[in-house]
Design a protein around this motif. Structure first.
Motif: not given
Length: 466
Positions: A130-159
């Motif tokens: 989740a942390r890297i995905a958020l940072d990558a999107l903020a930098k304008g990068k397209h993202v391919y994120c391995e599953k599971p997309m997040v480590y905690k359920i609480s991280e899901g909606q922000p991503v």
């Protein structure tokens, strides 16, 4: 053996054209009703073109990072621009494989700062996703994120929110959803080939030390060669432990166990085939059966989920199983059970078996009829025979069918092709952040259920725990 006999025993192979996941093409399921075939090959004729160059950076160059990059580079027009990993030996390996001038780093933000990188593949430990995905999107990068997309359920909606806001392509790495085999299973289910769905049994068993994540640990593994301070940056502080770095899936501090690794493949596939948004109740149990190597997440685990009646599908129950010491030798199957048959998804191949009930109700045999008086039996038999014809008493039959993908077919390459096509054309991907979260949350809830010994309740529409 005569020609006629030989022909009668030979399987008839009917070639069926299919292009990617274009389900709007000629309905393959209609052929199932018209032609009595025992085995059919799903011919794959997708043409891959490189309209624009896409340069990628890989964050996490372990086992999955190697596999993901290899598949990505098979798509025309894709180039490697840099690799990040925390183990120095893997950075050496990257230069050996891709050239001594390749940009490498132990800090993923160095890749995100590069103007020549269009997209990143996030293949790290789960705790970093989740942390890297958020940072990558903020930098304008397209993202391919391995599953599971997040480590905690609480991280899901922000991503999910960040992916939508960014306007960039975000795809989660459960490659089966891009399989032409899964597309076929989806089509067959929607066509009513097995009647009304009521249960799904999904299994992903293994029987090997590698399958149980006991990967080889390099002789020079240490806090220095693995940049421990960065590895634990997203977690509570911990002393160096080579197992937690190289066998991270087995430890809840950094990984998500069989639920995050394998349940999620089964969930992604089930959701794709059924169009489901997810379950309402989730319960899981597990045990430490064989791989007692210090891990703190089970090596044998089962889950039960209840899916509600919805506009997408009838209510059904999903059972999940992972056994890391399975005497079967290991196998992967999703079995969709309906009122009139079963669709078995074995890897990318599909088997359809039918069992239809007769129109007439049960009467006689293992029944209470024989316990009545002889006169009552005769009277009721006469009435039954008058009401139902011999044809109505028989079970109807329907040909069983096997659908196979062509030899050499790769759903992994297809998944990456879909990702890069979306970057180039703006089309939607199948497994976007919302789909990824809808699969990740029930999987992660299995761990919570196992640890708390409680039934978890999930709102599949609002994507929130109740």
């Amino acid at each position: 053996m005569g020609n006629d006999t030989s022909r009668s025993r030979r399987k008839f192979l009917q070639q069926i054209g299919a292009t990617g996941l274009a389900l709007g093409a000629s309905p393959l399921s209609s052929l199932a009703a018209k032609a009595k075939t025992e085995e059919r090959i799903l011919r794959y004729e997708r043409k891959i073109t490189a309209n624009d160059k896409v340069r990628v950076g890989v964050i996490g160059y372990g086992v999955q990072g190697h596999f993901d990059l290899n598949s990505a580079l098979k798509v025309p027009g894709v180039e490697l621009a840099g690799i990040c990993d925390l183990y120095t030996g893997r950075l050496e390996n990257a230069k050996e494989l891709h050239g001594k001038d390749l940009f490498t780093t132990v800090n993923y933000k160095d890749l995100l700062d590069r103007k020549d990188i269009d997209a990143v593949l996030i293949c790290t430990t789960d705790v970093w996703h989740a942390r890297i995905a958020l940072d990558a999107l903020a930098k304008g990068k397209h993202v391919y994120c391995e599953k599971p997309m997040v480590y905690k359920i609480s991280e899901g909606q922000p991503v999910v929110d960040a992916a939508k806001k960014s306007g960039k392509v975000f795809q989660v790495g459960s490659q089966r959803v891009s399989s032409i085999g899964y597309a076929k299973a989806k089509e067959l289910l929607a066509a009513g080939e097995i009647g009304k769905l009521n249960m799904v049994n999904a299994v992903y068993d293994r029987q090997s030390s590698i399958g149980a994540w006991e990967y080889t640990i390099p002789k020079d593994a240490s806090a220095l060669t693995t940049f421990l301070y960065k590895f634990i940056e997203a977690t509570e502080k911990m002393a160096f432990d080579a197992k937690k770095f190289f066998w991270w899936r087995a430890f809840k501090e950094v990984g998500t166990g069989v639920a995050g690794d394998l349940f999620i493949h089964l969930l992604s596939g089930t959701h794709f085939i059924t169009n489901s948004k997810g379950p309402e109740t989730i319960f899981s149990t597990g045990q430490f059966s064989y791989w007692k190597d210090g891990r703190n997440l089970p090596d044998v685990m089962s889950g039960v989920m209840q899916y509600p009646d919805s506009k997408e599908h009838n209510a059904f129950q999903l059972t999940l199983q992972v056994n890391f010491i399975s005497g079967t030798g290991g196998h992967e199957v999703i079995r969709l059970v309906g009122s009139e048959g079963v669709i078995e998804v074995n890897g990318n191949n599909i088997t359809v078996k039918h069992s239809l009930m007769p129109e007439a109700p049960g009467f006689g045999g293992y029944d209470s009829l024989f316990t009545f008086s002889k006169s009552m039996q005769d009277e009721m038999q006469k009435e039954f025979d008058a009401k139902w014809t011999p044809e109505q008493k028989k079970r109807k039959t329907k040909e069983d069918i096997i659908f196979k993908v062509p030899e050499g077919y790769s759903d992994h390459v297809d998944h990456f092709t879909n990702f890069f096509d979306a970057i180039r054309t703006g089309k939607a991907v199948v497994e976007d952040a919302e789909f990824g979260f809808r699969a990740a949350a029930p999987a992660l809830a299995c761990n919570e259920s196992y640890l708390s010994k409680k039934i978890m309740t999930w709102d599949p529409i609002a994507m929130k725990m109740k």
